[in-house]
Scaffold this motif. Structure first.
Motif, PDB file in Angstrom:
ATOM      1  N   PHE A 626       0.840  -1.205   0.000  1.00 18.49           N
ATOM      2  CA  PHE A 626       0.000   0.000   0.000  1.00 18.49           C
ATOM      3  C   PHE A 626       0.872   1.251   0.000  1.00 18.49           C
ATOM      4  O   PHE A 626       1.741   1.434   0.859  1.00 18.49           O
ATOM      5  N   ASP A 627       0.633   2.112  -0.961  1.00 18.61           N
ATOM      6  CA  ASP A 627       1.375   3.365  -1.076  1.00 18.61           C
ATOM      7  C   ASP A 627       0.492   4.379  -1.809  1.00 18.61           C
ATOM      8  O   ASP A 627       0.325   4.310  -3.027  1.00 18.61           O
ATOM      9  N   PRO A 628      -0.078   5.335  -1.091  1.00 22.61           N
ATOM     10  CA  PRO A 628      -0.969   6.309  -1.736  1.00 22.61           C
ATOM     11  C   PRO A 628      -0.237   7.476  -2.389  1.00 22.61           C
ATOM     12  O   PRO A 628      -0.879   8.368  -2.953  1.00 22.61           O
ATOM     13  N   PRO A 767      -4.638   1.575  -9.321  1.00 21.50           N
ATOM     14  CA  PRO A 767      -3.202   1.301  -9.444  1.00 21.50           C
ATOM     15  C   PRO A 767      -2.796   0.184  -8.480  1.00 21.50           C
ATOM     16  O   PRO A 767      -3.430  -0.033  -7.446  1.00 21.50           O
ATOM     17  N   SER A 768      -1.760  -0.532  -8.793  1.00 26.92           N
ATOM     18  CA  SER A 768      -1.346  -1.692  -7.992  1.00 26.92           C
ATOM     19  C   SER A 768      -0.975  -1.321  -6.569  1.00 26.92           C
ATOM     20  O   SER A 768      -1.007  -2.164  -5.676  1.00 26.92           O
ATOM     21  N   SER A 769      -0.636  -0.042  -6.337  1.00 25.78           N
ATOM     22  CA  SER A 769      -0.225   0.373  -4.993  1.00 25.78           C
ATOM     23  C   SER A 769      -1.400   0.598  -4.049  1.00 25.78           C
ATOM     24  O   SER A 769      -1.211   0.752  -2.849  1.00 25.78           O
ATOM     25  N   VAL A 770      -2.634   0.605  -4.589  1.00 26.55           N
ATOM     26  CA  VAL A 770      -3.797   0.837  -3.733  1.00 26.55           C
ATOM     27  C   VAL A 770      -4.962  -0.082  -4.107  1.00 26.55           C
ATOM     28  O   VAL A 770      -6.112   0.225  -3.826  1.00 26.55           O
ATOM     29  N   ASN A 771      -4.703  -1.227  -4.704  1.00 24.94           N
ATOM     30  CA  ASN A 771      -5.801  -2.060  -5.205  1.00 24.94           C
ATOM     31  C   ASN A 771      -6.120  -3.262  -4.339  1.00 24.94           C
ATOM     32  O   ASN A 771      -6.871  -4.140  -4.733  1.00 24.94           O
TER      33      ASN A 771
END
Length: 1011
Positions: A626-628, A767-771
């Motif tokens: 997780f990275d917003p 996006p893969s960082s928040v999916n």
């Protein structure tokens, strides 16, 4: 089996060695259980929620995050164990690396984080709607007007005022109130205070009579203004209340609807801590009898806290009284054993069997399965153990006496070789099906039901083991003592006359009274068979209709309206407090908007705790992906809430804005300010380069963390963005589903699927960082728990029926008898369930426990009858076999049914709901088990039963193995069964001593005198 006969002969030869060795082992493991088991019975309703399912894992992580949100937000060890600060660098490390102890009820953190206030004299906020609409956990009184009265009637206002002042004074004298003045309790927030305030009176300077005198002429006006405030609460958006001290807990949910001016319920909240602990609750429980009461029959009052502290304490006293009745029912079982065996010795051993089964089962429960959680419902297992233990004892004793009468001259070892393997095999059939019925209920993810089913299954197994290990050698000693001519009445009270020929080893237990009794029951069962045989086709038609109707009503059983496990009936005052609190407008307001749902980012679903121990939670499992901060993630998150709230199944909570959007608004505000008025953090961390998202991803984490820490930390105590070292780790958004806990399960499930479908579809574009986000909420956990209960009931029923069918198929080697058994068991389950639906049962948690028992004992009688049907050796017509079954096994089945029914009848007078529900279920199950075996099964066998049940199996074995399989001893079975059927017409006086002597040669009285 050769090995079984060898063991049986050893038991017959060395019964004392076998008996005392078993007793020694039982005592040893009992001591182990008592000293090392640390038994602690959980009486409250802890643990009634699913664990380990997808929904439960999501909810567990959400609860962990919210439970420790302050520690995580402020990077503080407050609220964590003392040793955590010395062993870990950060609370983040501790919470991720340790399974958290504790227990959280469903929905405890559903709305907001509650913080206790400090004792003070400032009552400005005390009389406010926002502080009291959910009652929190203050000590409170709820007033109830009886039919035809209203709490706004002046005489009822006077009674409430007087009673309220009595209670307030007692609380003040005990220094129980959360006030800065010792031995002084401020007036409660109540209807009396509201009326006094509207009249300009204070309770400290005015008497109740003065207040009511001034109130009487203004009653209608105050009532109309109350209606206006109640409707203002309902309208949500149009607050138009002219009473400053009004709160929704002062009126009921029906007040003001259609201009209704009759006030039925109202709450008075006393100025105590709203986090009352156990020690404080014990003081309140001690003071309870002295609290103010209504003087007339038109008014009632009940006291408790929102968390039901007094209710839980009262359950201990009530439980002790109910256990006395439960043990009285066990005493009934003991008396039944004595009447059946007519032996104090065998009754004593039977009691030891039931008693020792409990600690042995607990040893396995505690040390092998490593379960510490022991809910109070497990105590029902002791009753189940006594009933099933008595049934096994009846079988063992009857098999032994039948063998002895058939072979009067054989030695004790010979009789043991004949009777014990036969008895062990017959008991194994019912033991295996009953144990599997309980163990199949272990598929449930709800801890109390899992532990109950496991413990009961262990009790069933150990009853069987101890029956073989204790009762069998006891029977050998019994036979030896009788053989030796003992006249000890503790051994047998039926030894009224012994054989003169002591060399034959036969003790004649054949008093005229016994013979008359046996002949009578045989005559009755023969007459009964003639009736069902003559009307068998009509009975089949009725039977089909009964099964169809029962199934129709049984499948209509509903799930309960709420997630609470109610242990006390409505007549108990503490239970009335709980029930009436749900009738207040404040309860309606809590769910006025619907139920809260969280969309959680940064945490993986998971549960690292022990699923079957409610006192363990889980560690926190972070989603490291997780990275917003990436710009595409910022854009996606910025539009997330708007997209979700546009759907019909979700809407925004009142006055709520998603944190990412609030942050975006703050960026715009700061950007529009002059440099000298901008926040220094905006200049330092956000680099004063953007007026909205997306922003430079290198600045995102520090800028976002600064905003949350500085500007939004105290807004509603949401703390919905959590970071470590200025890096955002966890974030959640909130939405409201219109679903309420009282809605039907199907509606809740439909709403959950709508959320689930939307989340999955929206995550595709993320996006893969928040999916890897998901939705969770107390309402979904409650939905999942209910659904699991339904699946458990259906799943265990299917498993039990299939296993019972397999047992019948293997033991009877007949497909038709297997089909008849399945139909009979299905009837018992359907008919008993339909009756329970008829008396108002829903498939709640306690009811699911009872259904586990229903399934467990529904197949016993049918399997006994199936075993008796095939035991009639050789070729016999279906009518002969059915008549043999009714006469041969009927008395034992009726004795077991009557024993269980009589014991369960006593428990109907208990107070605790799970005892009374258990007794209701057991009574209905026994009734329908008798119908299912004596009517459904026997009629099917008499109409369609095979004349040679094992013929197909024998032919197949003979074809493939070239030999006929071993079957029942046909010569003995024929003569025995013929005597059971034909000798019914012989009157008791005609059974002479000569006829008994002929038994050895003809084998024609083996069952007649062996019951």
């Amino acid at each position: 089996m050769i090995w079984a006969k060898t063991v049986a002969r050893f038991v017959g030869k060395k019964p004392k060695l076998f008996l005392f060795t078993t007793l020694g082992l039982c005592v040893f493991f009992t001591v182990i259980a008592a000293t090392l088991g640390n038994l602690s019975i959980t009486i409250d309703s802890k643990g009634w929620k699913s664990r380990g399912t997808t929904v439960a894992k999501r909810a567990m992580q959400s609860d962990i995050v919210v439970k420790f949100q302050q520690a995580l937000f402020y990077d503080s060890f407050d609220g964590l164990p003392e040793e955590a600060a010395s062993l870990y660098y950060s609370p983040w490390d501790y919470i991720q690396q340790n399974t958290i102890p504790g227990y959280i009820k469903i929905g405890t953190y559903g709305r907001r984080l509650e913080l206790d206030s400090k004792p003070n004299c400032d009552l400005t906020n005390w009389f406010s709607e926002e502080l009291h609409y959910d009652l929190q956990n203050h000590f409170s009184a709820i007033w109830m007007a009886n039919q035809g009265y209203s709490l706004l009637d002046p005489n009822l206002v006077l009674e409430m005022c007087k009673a309220e002042r009595v209670t307030t004074k007692i609380l003040g004298d005990e220094d129980f109130c959360y006030s800065c003045k010792a031995n002084n309790c401020p007036e409660p927030h109540s209807l009396i205070h509201l009326i006094s305030s509207e009249l300009g009176y204070t309770t400290e300077t005015s008497t109740c009579e003065e207040i009511v005198e001034a109130y009487s002429p203004l009653q209608d006006e105050i009532a109309r203004r109350l209606v206006g405030c109640a409707n203002a609460v309902r309208s949500v958006s149009n607050w138009n209340c002219t009473m400053p001290t009004f709160a929704s807990n002062l009126v009921d949910s029906d007040f003001g609807v259609d201009n209704n001016l009759v006030l039925k319920y109202s709450a008075s909240i006393f100025f105590t801590s709203h986090s009352i602990e156990d020690d404080d609750a014990k003081i309140l429980f001690r003071l309870y009898p002295s609290f103010g009461r209504a003087e007339s029959k038109s008014l009632r009052v009940v006291y408790d806290t929102k968390n039901q502290n007094l209710n839980i304490l009262s359950q201990v006293d009530i439980m002790l009284d109910d256990i006395k009745l439960a043990f009285a029912s066990v005493l009934v079982t003991t008396i039944a054993i004595w009447l059946h065996t007519k032996s104090g010795w065998l009754t004593f051993i039977g009691c030891l069997q039931v008693i020792f089964a409990a600690p042995l089962s607990y040893c396995v429960y505690r040390f092998i399965f490593k379960l510490e959680f022991f809910p109070v419902i497990n105590l029902i297992g002791l009753f189940v153990s006594s009933a099933l233990g008595a049934d096994d004892l009846f079988v063992a004793v009857d098999k032994w006496k039948n063998a002895r009468i058939s072979h009067p001259s054989k030695s004790t070892e010979d009789i043991a070789e004949i009777a014990l393997p036969d008895a062990a095999g017959a008991m194994f059939l019912t033991t295996s099906t009953t144990a599997v019925a309980f163990f199949s209920t272990c598929i449930t993810p709800v801890p109390p039901i899992f532990t109950f089913a496991l413990f009961c299954g262990l009790l069933v197994i150990f009853n069987y083991v101890l029956n073989c290990a204790l009762v069998f050698p006891a029977l050998c000693l019994y036979d030896t003592w009788i053989f030796q001519g003992s006249r000890n009445k503790c051994i047998s009270i039926s030894c009224t006359r012994r054989s003169r020929n002591t060399s034959d080893g036969l003790s004649e237990l054949d008093s005229d009274q016994s013979s008359n009794s046996v002949s009578l029951i045989h005559e009755i069962l023969s007459w009964y068979y003639n009736i069902i045989h003559g009307y068998r086709f009509l009975i089949i038609v009725v039977m089909v209709g009964a099964i169809a109707i029962s199934t129709y009503f049984a499948i209509g059983i509903e799930l309960p309206e709420n997630s609470e496990v109610r242990l006390l009936p409505s007549r108990i005052s503490f239970e009335q407090h709980y029930e009436t609190s749900r009738k207040l407008l404040s309860y309606e307001r809590i769910y006025a908007y619907g139920s809260l749902v969280r969309i959680l980012f940064g945490v993986k679903p998971g549960d690292t705790g022990r699923y079957h121990d409610p006192d363990t939670l889980s560690s926190m499992i972070l989603d490291e992906t997780f990275d917003p901060s990436p710009k595409e993630s910022q854009v996606y998150l910025k539009g997330f809430c708007e997209r979700l709230w546009q759907e019909e199944f979700a809407r925004a909570p009142p006055s709520y804005k998603c944190p990412i959007n609030s942050f975006d608004d703050w960026l715009g505000e700061q950007f529009s300010l002059s440099s000298d008025t901008q926040d220094s953090g905006y200049t330092s961390y956000c680099k004063n380069t953007t007026n909205s998202l997306p922003m430079n991803e290198n600045n995102f984490h520090k800028c976002f963390s600064h905003w949350k820490r500085t500007f939004d930390a105290d807004v509603g105590l949401r703390l919905d963005v959590l970071g470590q070292d200025d890096v955002v780790k966890i974030m959640w958004f909130e939405a409201i589903t219109p679903i309420h806990p009282d809605d039907p399960y199907n509606e809740m499930n439909r709403a959950w699927k709508q959320f689930e479908h939307w989340i999955k579809n929206d995550a595709v574009a993320a996006p893969s960082s928040v999916n890897k986000f998901y939705h969770t909420g107390g309402i979904w956990w409650w939905k999942d728990t209910n659904g699991q209960m339904l699946r458990t009931a259906l799943g265990s029923a299917v498993i039990t029926i299939l296993f019972s069918a397999a047992v019948v198929l293997v033991s009877s080697r007949s497909l038709r008898l297997t089909l008849f058994s399945c139909l009979s068991i299905a009837y018992i389950l359907a008919a008993a369930t339909a009756c329970l639906v008829g008396i108002g049962w829903t498939l709640g948690f306690l009811e699911s426990v009872c259904f586990a028992i229903l399934i467990g004992i529904s197949c016993d009688f049918v399997i006994h009858f199936g075993h008796a049907y095939i035991s009639f050796g050789g070729y016999r017509t279906r009518g002969e076999r059915t008549k043999h079954t009714a006469i041969h096994m009927g008395p034992s089945v009726l004795a077991a049914a009557l024993t269980t029914f009589s014991a369960a009848l006593l428990m109907i007078f208990c107070t605790m709901n799970f005892f009374t529900k258990f007794s209701q279920m057991l009574l209905l199950t026994i009734v329908h088990a008798i119908i299912g075996s004596f009517v459904v099964y026997l009629v099917l066998c008499d109409t369609f039963g095979p004349a040679e049940p094992t013929k197909l199996y024998d032919d197949v074995v003979s074809r493939f193995w070239g030999k006929k399989p071993t079957s029942v001893n046909e010569s003995d079975a024929e003569s025995e069964s013929r005597q059971c059927i034909t000798e019914i017409t012989v009157s008791a006086p005609e059974i002479t001593e000569k006829q008994h002597s002929n038994t050895e040669n003809e084998g024609n009285d083996s069952f007649h005198d062996g019951i």
